[in-house]
Design an enzyme around this catalytic site. Structure first.
Site, PDB file in Angstrom:
ATOM      1  N   ALA A   1      -3.974   7.511  -5.024  1.00  0.00           N
ATOM      2  CA  ALA A   1      -2.580   7.080  -5.158  1.00  0.00           C
ATOM      3  C   ALA A   1      -2.620   5.580  -5.443  1.00  0.00           C
ATOM      4  CB  ALA A   1      -1.814   7.380  -3.885  1.00  0.00           C
TER       5      ALA A   1
ATOM      6  N   GLY B   1       0.838  -1.206   0.000  1.00  0.00           N
ATOM      7  CA  GLY B   1       0.000   0.000   0.000  1.00  0.00           C
ATOM      8  C   GLY B   1       0.863   1.242   0.000  1.00  0.00           C
ATOM      9  N   ASN B   2       0.287   2.366   0.332  1.00  0.00           N
ATOM     10  CA  ASN B   2       1.072   3.600   0.444  1.00  0.00           C
ATOM     11  C   ASN B   2       0.425   4.525   1.471  1.00  0.00           C
ATOM     12  OD1 ASN B   2      -0.833   5.476  -0.995  1.00  0.00           O
ATOM     13  ND2 ASN B   2      -0.481   3.982  -2.624  1.00  0.00           N
ATOM     14  N   TYR B   3       1.064   5.661   1.716  1.00  0.00           N
ATOM     15  CA  TYR B   3       0.650   6.530   2.828  1.00  0.00           C
ATOM     16  C   TYR B   3      -0.508   7.474   2.516  1.00  0.00           C
ATOM     17  CZ  TYR B   3       4.971   5.128   5.169  1.00  0.00           C
ATOM     18  OH  TYR B   3       5.948   4.422   5.769  1.00  0.00           O
ATOM     19  N   SER B   4      -1.122   7.348   1.353  1.00  0.00           N
ATOM     20  CA  SER B   4      -2.211   8.280   1.026  1.00  0.00           C
ATOM     21  C   SER B   4      -3.343   8.175   2.052  1.00  0.00           C
ATOM     22  CB  SER B   4      -2.748   7.959  -0.378  1.00  0.00           C
ATOM     23  OG  SER B   4      -3.933   8.680  -0.601  1.00  0.00           O
TER      24      SER B   4
END
Ligand code: C5P
Length: 398
Positions: A276, A208-211
């Site tokens: 994102a 995943g990512n930090y969005s």
């Protein structure tokens, strides 16, 4: 824009109550009808006589008129209003509003109001900075109320800090802008993607990512507040839209996001691709949890995810607008323009990771907007809601 509008002006007990007379005067001069509702302590700071003389209506403060027994209907008032403004809103009134403590006429009116509510806090800097006040204001925001942030400056206590009620002219402007903008996107449908995507490795792990989704949700709320029908296709986030009419379709992976967007896209006028999206996903998701081995660590094979913006760009019909985002660290202009062309976008919003306060997780953002005709507009660092307003303005200009 305020001509003929019905406004409830709620006044609670703060020193800034003296400024409410000027605010009331501005509303009346603009042709609005104003009903003042005061808390009992509000009357200690400014007299109802001044306010009823300026508004041309008796001030409401008690549930009943003592000598006649006449009942003041907060329900009728709530239905009459096109907007309710609480200025000044003290820490106590904010707390009561946030928690439904309906022990005075201002709060019962607030709870009955169907119209948009604007809250202009006024208090000492430490009271304003207290986590309780922050939590209560966030609760009010989450109910869809607009908080008109207090200014910094000298306070009644002679301390200097944030807590001064915004000046009447600026509160007036917020209301005037609200009424002039609220039908701008009436009849238009918008799709917004927001948040990260999660690409499953096994039943308990993902890429995943930090969005956080804040920017996309702010855009959706802003568009809805201007009358658009909005659907957010959202990856996993902890937030919800403030505007009650925004529809949310929750997805997890990029493929799910693509499927949901393809379903919504044909019926929208504009799509704003704010998510994102993970560029790659594991080629397969293990059926059970991958165990830790003492030998070699596992190798995860990745495959390319679909480019949702590009897929929609290929299907775009005449008149539909497609907006993308670019988060870049270098060669920002060239990269943003390349993306705009390759994805068939009409406009791209660039956040540079070099700018402090821009990008993931922050409450602020600093953007530059490029349009397909090569026009470039740079904006200052602003709250994400203000940035959303700039983005929606630019979309309207398209
Ligand atoms: O190519 P890049 O990921 O930098 O492009 C960013 C823009 O494209 C954003 O608007 C993002 O929402 C969109 N995008 C997408 N699907 C992807 C990757 C990016 O819609 N797989």
């Amino acid at each position: 824009m305020l001509k003929g509008k019905h406004i409830i002006l709620g006044i609670s007990g703060g020193i800034a109550a003296y400024k409410s007379a000027s605010l009331l005067r501005l509303f009346i001069k603009a042709g609005a009808e104003v009903q003042v509702v005061m808390t009992p302590s509000g009357k200690e700071f400014i007299t109802p006589v001044t306010l009823s003389a300026l508004s041309g209506k008796p001030v409401v403060s008690e549930f009943f008129t003592a000598n006649t027994g006449e009942w003041h209907s907060h329900v009728d008032l709530g239905l009459w209003a096109d907007a309710m403004v609480i200025a000044p809103a003290t820490a106590s009134t904010i707390a009561k509003m946030a928690n439904g403590v309906a022990d005075n006429m201002l709060i019962t009116t607030y709870l009955s109001a169907k119209a948009p509510v604007f809250v202009a806090p006024a208090m000492d800097l430490d009271m304003f900075a207290h986590p309780t006040t922050t939590r209560n204001l966030n609760l009010l925001r989450s109910y869809g109320n607009t908080i008109i942030e207090p200014a910094s400056g000298e306070l009644a206590s002679h301390l200097v800090g944030k807590g001064r009620m915004e000046e009447p002219e600026n509160i007036f402007k917020v209301l005037d802008d609200f009424f002039s903008r609220r039908d701008e996107l009436k009849g238009k449908n918008l799709l917004v993607t927001a948040g990260p995507t999660y690409e499953k490795i096994d039943p308990v792990r993902f890429i995943g990512n930090y969005s956080t989704g804040k920017m996309g949700y702010a855009i959706a709320d802003e568009a809805a507040s201007r009358g658009a029908e909005v659907v957010i296709v959202s990856g996993p986030v902890d937030i919800a839209p403030s505007h009650p009419s925004v529809k949310v379709v929750k997805v997890e992976s990029a493929r799910e996001m693509l499927a949901a967007c393809e379903e919504e896209f044909p019926s929208v006028d504009c799509a704003v691709m704010c998510a994102a999206v993970a560029d790659y996903a594991p080629a397969e998701c293990a059926e059970s949890k991958i165990k830790r081995e003492d030998s070699e660590p596992p190798v995860i094979h990745l495959v390319k995810n679909p480019d949702i913006a590009k897929a929609l760009g290929q299907k775009k019909r005449d008149g539909q607008k497609l907006i993308g985002f670019a988060l870049e660290t270098d060669h920002e202009f060239d990269n943003a323009m390349k993306k705009l062309r390759s994805k068939n976008l009409d406009m791209i919003v660039l956040n540079s990771l070099r700018d402090k306060g821009a990008g993931f997780g922050t409450d602020t953002n600093k953007i530059t907007i490029f349009t397909a005709d090569g026009k470039e507009t740079a904006f200052a660092l602003k709250s994400k809601r203000e940035v959303a307003a700039d983005i929606i303005d630019s979309i309207i200009n398209l």
